[in-house]
Design a protein around this motif. Structure first.
Motif, mmCIF file in Angstrom:
data_model
loop_
_atom_site.group_PDB
_atom_site.id
_atom_site.type_symbol
_atom_site.label_atom_id
_atom_site.label_comp_id
_atom_site.label_asym_id
_atom_site.label_seq_id
_atom_site.Cartn_x
_atom_site.Cartn_y
_atom_site.Cartn_z
ATOM 1 N N VAL A 131 0.736 -1.225 0.148
ATOM 2 C CA VAL A 131 -0.064 0.237 -0.005
ATOM 3 C C VAL A 131 0.934 1.230 -0.102
ATOM 4 O O VAL A 131 0.648 2.086 -0.753
ATOM 5 C CB VAL A 131 -0.681 0.140 0.964
ATOM 6 N N ALA A 132 1.884 1.235 0.613
ATOM 7 C CA ALA A 132 2.857 2.326 0.663
ATOM 8 C C ALA A 132 3.554 2.620 -0.593
ATOM 9 O O ALA A 132 3.658 3.696 -0.960
ATOM 10 C CB ALA A 132 3.879 2.361 1.739
ATOM 11 N N SER A 133 3.763 1.635 -0.969
ATOM 12 C CA SER A 133 4.462 1.738 -2.594
ATOM 13 C C SER A 133 3.485 2.441 -3.447
ATOM 14 O O SER A 133 3.862 3.261 -4.325
ATOM 15 C CB SER A 133 4.948 0.458 -2.984
ATOM 16 N N GLY A 134 2.262 1.975 -3.235
ATOM 17 C CA GLY A 134 1.249 2.464 -4.190
ATOM 18 C C GLY A 134 0.964 4.043 -3.982
ATOM 19 O O GLY A 134 0.821 4.764 -4.964
ATOM 20 N N LEU A 135 0.857 4.372 -2.996
ATOM 21 C CA LEU A 135 0.577 5.586 -2.417
ATOM 22 C C LEU A 135 1.756 6.613 -2.813
ATOM 23 O O LEU A 135 1.615 7.604 -3.296
ATOM 24 C CB LEU A 135 0.499 6.035 -0.780
ATOM 25 N N LEU A 192 -14.024 -5.884 -5.955
ATOM 26 C CA LEU A 192 -12.903 -5.177 -6.615
ATOM 27 C C LEU A 192 -11.767 -6.028 -7.239
ATOM 28 O O LEU A 192 -11.349 -5.513 -8.270
ATOM 29 C CB LEU A 192 -12.234 -4.482 -5.205
ATOM 30 N N PHE A 193 -11.530 -7.093 -6.657
ATOM 31 C CA PHE A 193 -10.641 -8.077 -7.215
ATOM 32 C C PHE A 193 -10.946 -8.575 -8.674
ATOM 33 O O PHE A 193 -10.114 -8.590 -9.488
ATOM 34 C CB PHE A 193 -10.390 -9.140 -6.202
ATOM 35 N N SER A 194 -12.371 -8.930 -8.685
ATOM 36 C CA SER A 194 -12.569 -9.340 -10.208
ATOM 37 C C SER A 194 -12.632 -8.116 -11.135
ATOM 38 O O SER A 194 -12.356 -8.395 -12.315
ATOM 39 C CB SER A 194 -14.153 -9.874 -9.862
ATOM 40 N N GLY A 195 -12.909 -6.798 -10.586
ATOM 41 C CA GLY A 195 -13.217 -5.452 -11.516
ATOM 42 C C GLY A 195 -11.570 -5.681 -12.037
ATOM 43 O O GLY A 195 -11.489 -5.088 -13.305
ATOM 44 N N LEU A 196 -10.490 -5.576 -11.250
ATOM 45 C CA LEU A 196 -9.218 -5.417 -11.682
ATOM 46 C C LEU A 196 -8.599 -6.459 -12.602
ATOM 47 O O LEU A 196 -8.179 -5.992 -13.743
ATOM 48 C CB LEU A 196 -8.378 -5.268 -10.336
ATOM 49 N N LEU A 197 -8.959 -7.608 -12.378
ATOM 50 C CA LEU A 197 -8.763 -8.697 -13.306
ATOM 51 C C LEU A 197 -9.252 -8.547 -14.508
ATOM 52 O O LEU A 197 -8.604 -8.460 -15.553
ATOM 53 C CB LEU A 197 -9.221 -9.913 -12.721
ATOM 54 N N VAL A 198 -10.829 -8.286 -14.857
ATOM 55 C CA VAL A 198 -11.263 -8.092 -15.974
ATOM 56 C C VAL A 198 -10.933 -6.985 -16.596
ATOM 57 O O VAL A 198 -10.604 -6.817 -17.779
ATOM 58 C CB VAL A 198 -12.863 -7.826 -15.917
ATOM 59 N N PHE A 199 -10.401 -5.817 -15.999
ATOM 60 C CA PHE A 199 -9.926 -4.546 -16.741
ATOM 61 C C PHE A 199 -8.483 -5.032 -17.434
ATOM 62 O O PHE A 199 -8.161 -4.587 -18.470
ATOM 63 C CB PHE A 199 -9.675 -3.550 -15.637
ATOM 64 N N VAL A 200 -7.646 -5.349 -16.768
ATOM 65 C CA VAL A 200 -6.320 -6.044 -17.272
ATOM 66 C C VAL A 200 -6.486 -6.945 -18.556
ATOM 67 O O VAL A 200 -5.855 -6.699 -19.497
ATOM 68 C CB VAL A 200 -5.325 -6.461 -16.017
ATOM 69 N N LEU A 201 -7.303 -7.877 -18.183
ATOM 70 C CA LEU A 201 -7.683 -8.716 -19.364
ATOM 71 C C LEU A 201 -8.004 -7.982 -20.400
ATOM 72 O O LEU A 201 -7.727 -8.362 -21.958
ATOM 73 C CB LEU A 201 -8.666 -10.048 -18.892
ATOM 74 N N SER A 227 -6.225 -0.481 -7.492
ATOM 75 C CA SER A 227 -5.437 -1.351 -6.960
ATOM 76 C C SER A 227 -4.951 -1.225 -5.584
ATOM 77 O O SER A 227 -4.879 -2.502 -4.948
ATOM 78 C CB SER A 227 -4.204 -1.838 -7.767
ATOM 79 N N ILE A 228 -4.609 -0.238 -5.284
ATOM 80 C CA ILE A 228 -4.285 0.252 -3.917
ATOM 81 C C ILE A 228 -5.581 0.157 -2.757
ATOM 82 O O ILE A 228 -5.352 -0.666 -1.810
ATOM 83 C CB ILE A 228 -3.931 1.781 -3.644
ATOM 84 N N CYS A 229 -6.662 0.233 -3.177
ATOM 85 C CA CYS A 229 -8.113 -0.241 -2.580
ATOM 86 C C CYS A 229 -8.094 -1.704 -2.299
ATOM 87 O O CYS A 229 -8.429 -2.175 -1.390
ATOM 88 C CB CYS A 229 -9.290 0.468 -3.175
ATOM 89 N N GLY A 253 -5.600 -3.728 -2.509
ATOM 90 C CA GLY A 253 -4.583 -4.353 -1.587
ATOM 91 C C GLY A 253 -4.939 -4.122 -0.187
ATOM 92 O O GLY A 253 -4.759 -5.066 0.695
ATOM 93 N N PHE A 254 -5.886 -2.947 -0.078
ATOM 94 C CA PHE A 254 -5.974 -2.818 1.332
ATOM 95 C C PHE A 254 -6.956 -3.532 1.810
ATOM 96 O O PHE A 254 -7.112 -4.087 3.031
ATOM 97 C CB PHE A 254 -6.830 -1.412 1.554
ATOM 98 N N VAL A 255 -8.123 -4.040 1.177
ATOM 99 C CA VAL A 255 -9.280 -5.113 1.294
ATOM 100 C C VAL A 255 -8.565 -6.365 1.513
ATOM 101 O O VAL A 255 -9.048 -7.164 2.160
ATOM 102 C CB VAL A 255 -10.361 -4.823 0.421
ATOM 103 N N LEU A 256 -7.757 -6.455 0.420
ATOM 104 C CA LEU A 256 -7.018 -8.102 0.357
ATOM 105 C C LEU A 256 -6.417 -8.181 1.742
ATOM 106 O O LEU A 256 -6.159 -9.368 2.313
ATOM 107 C CB LEU A 256 -6.122 -8.155 -0.777
ATOM 108 N N PHE A 257 -5.676 -7.188 2.350
ATOM 109 C CA PHE A 257 -5.005 -7.412 3.578
ATOM 110 C C PHE A 257 -6.050 -7.694 4.723
ATOM 111 O O PHE A 257 -5.730 -8.310 5.797
ATOM 112 C CB PHE A 257 -4.113 -6.118 3.984
ATOM 113 N N LEU A 258 -7.094 -6.851 4.771
ATOM 114 C CA LEU A 258 -8.093 -7.013 6.015
ATOM 115 C C LEU A 258 -8.680 -8.133 6.163
ATOM 116 O O LEU A 258 -8.563 -8.574 7.272
ATOM 117 C CB LEU A 258 -9.210 -5.969 5.635
#
Length: 530
Positions: A221-225, A271-280, A422-424, A426-431
């Motif tokens: 998250v810090a790297s993304g910010l 969120l995770f699925s949305g990011l995957l579909v976008f990159v695809l 993607s930062i969001c 990552g945050f949710v994936l951590f939680l």
């Protein structure tokens, strides 16, 4: 009818287990103090210990991991598969959709963001065998990435979830790691020092995994910010990120499984699925789809071979052994270290499920998405590095893995918005692992109480605070890598516990089937059947 081979416990008010609580707390604090006080000496010693473990026990790890996978598949598709985690008439506490969502989030953490682009690129330039940077190395890179994140790891989670849940809900034992060993060790284990030692070590291993999760999550998250907003690369900025992430995770843990963790799981999937579909869709879609199919074929084709591949005949003395220690054996130990809390969480949400449902759900629901994610992001990164001269991405993957996924997304349209998303993510994936881990640590620290009742709020908050303080101390002392090495070392003794789980489950399941052939319509042990 239910077998009478195991006694049942009476429900009492939940209270602290002082031996497990204070023992595990002292163990982790002493380790942390040593790593902070002697960073160089401890790091050197632990590095040598890891090298010795890789040389001496690589063969054992490979056999053990293969045994875990074979066992869970066997019990799922044999006559044991219809047995329930609970009474024969019980039905699941959660719907399929809710259960699947929590399964998805329980073992999928922020590490997928961290390694999605960086691991395939690392394998490309540092393969265990073959020419670095070649097309063969690129193809092998995805096969190895699939191996490390594939069905073997999820089988470990399924084994622990099955063992703990089976004895808790079918035989009314405590929802604790020790309960799965009762058929082998008896009452002395349940109430004595041996049982306390099992739970204490389980907390220790779990806490190691959660500390590394918070460390990786905060760095990601810090790297993304830093990349998106130019946030300074400093200890104070990293401290702020850690504290915010920890506070939110603690609030979610206090809200419990039914509220906080369930809602986070649903948000996680979206969120995770949305990011995957976008990159695809925004990337070379046809190439990525072709790559996914071929990666899956390579993985399945080499599944048995790679399960036992120790790179004995690479022709390069020590190279394969060194690579195994840094990657495959590290991953196997990493999965094992996460197994206590992920497995207990799976057991906690799987009451009323059959053995076959649990195994198939754990192996298939998160696995399909994980492999799709790794293939899409991995092939995108490889294409950029090999065909579009993305040298900065290749360098970051080797030197600063947390930054690699953001540099990958820079090559896509609307990059700023997508990096923010993607930062969001990552945050949710951590939680989700963080809050479920705090709940499970708290549950292991208590005794008695209702099986479906989680530990008191103060106990969950305590473990969240300990995880936060240990992570801050290690990161700021510059010895966070040493903690990751401890995770690998701690995985070895707990791998033996998992082998004992297999024996205990077989013994109990055979007794259960033998006691109720008329009800289930199957033959008792020794009179036919699988």
């Amino acid at each position: 009818m239910r077998t009478a081979s195991l006694p049942t416990t009476t429900t009492e008010k939940a209270r602290l287990n002082p031996v497990v609580f204070f023992g595990s707390t002292a163990l982790i604090l002493v380790l942390t103090a040593v790593l902070i006080a002697f960073p160089e000496g401890a790091g050197t010693w632990l590095g040598k210990a890891q090298g010795w473990l890789s040389r001496s026990f690589g063969w054992y790890y490979m056999l053990a991991i293969g045994a875990y996978l074979f066992f869970v598949l066997y019990v799922a598709f044999s006559r044991f598969g219809h047995l329930r985690l609970g009474a024969d008439h019980e039905r699941p506490d959660f719907s399929y959709a809710a259960w699947a969502g929590m399964l998805f989030s329980s073992g999928i953490g922020i590490s997928l963001l961290y390694f999605a682009a960086s691991e395939p690129i690392d394998h490309l330039f540092n393969p265990p065998e073959g020419e670095p940077g070649s097309q063969h190395a690129a193809r092998q890179a995805l096969q190895l990435t699939f191996l490390h994140w594939g069905v073997h790891g999820w089988a470990i989670y399924a084994l622990v979830g099955l063992a703990v849940g089976y004895f808790a809900y079918r035989h009314k034992q405590p929802l604790a790691l020790r309960s799965a060993l009762y058929p082998l060790f008896g009452e002395r284990l349940m109430r004595g020092s041996v049982g306390n030692a099992v739970d204490c070590f389980g907390i220790f291993v779990t806490l190691l995994g959660l500390v590394t999760n918070l460390g990786i999550g905060s760095l990601q998250v810090a790297s993304g910010l830093e990349h998106l907003f130019g946030m300074p690369h400093s200890q104070s900025a990293l401290l702020a990120v850690i504290l915010v992430m920890s506070v939110v995770a603690t609030l979610a843990a206090v809200s419990g499984v039914e509220k906080g963790i369930r809602r986070l799981s649903n948000l996680n999937i979206i969120l995770f699925s949305g990011l995957l579909v976008f990159v695809l869709l925004a990337g070379p879609t046809l190439h990525l789809l072709n790559g996914l199919v071929q990666n899956l074929g390579d993985y399945l084709n080499g599944l048995v071979l790679k399960t036992f591949d120790l790179y004995v005949y690479t022709g390069q003395s020590g190279k394969g052994e060194e690579w195994m220690g840094l990657w495959t054996l590290f991953y196997w130990a990493w999965w094992i270290s996460w197994a206590p809390f992920v497995g207990m969480f799976i057991a906690r949400i799987s009451r009323g499920r059959t053995v076959r449902e649990l195994v198939c759900g754990v192996l298939l629901i998160p696995l399909g998405f994980t492999l799709a994610w790794l293939s899409v992001f991995g092939n995108s990164a490889l294409d950029l590095v090999m065909n579009q001269n993305a040298t900065e991405l290749g360098k970051a993957a080797l030197e600063q893995p947390a930054m690699s996924i953001y540099l990958l997304l820079e090559h896509y349209p609307w990059s700023k918005a997508v990096i923010g998303l993607s930062i969001c993510v990552g945050f949710v994936l951590f939680l989700t692992p963080a809050d479920s881990g705090s709940v499970m640590l708290a549950n292991l620290s208590r005794k008695d109480g209702d099986l479906d009742e989680d530990a008191p709020h103060w106990l969950r908050i305590f473990w969240s605070v300990v995880i936060t303080l240990v992570t801050i101390g290690l990161l700021f002392a510059g010895n966070f890598t040493a903690m990751q090495t401890v995770v690998v070392l701690a995985g070895l003794p707990f791998s033996v516990v998992l082998l004992l789980y297999m024996l205990a489950l077989l013994k109990a399941m055979r007794a259960d089937l033998g006691a109720q052939p008329a009800v289930q319509g199957v033959a008792p042990v020794g009179q036919g059947g699988v």
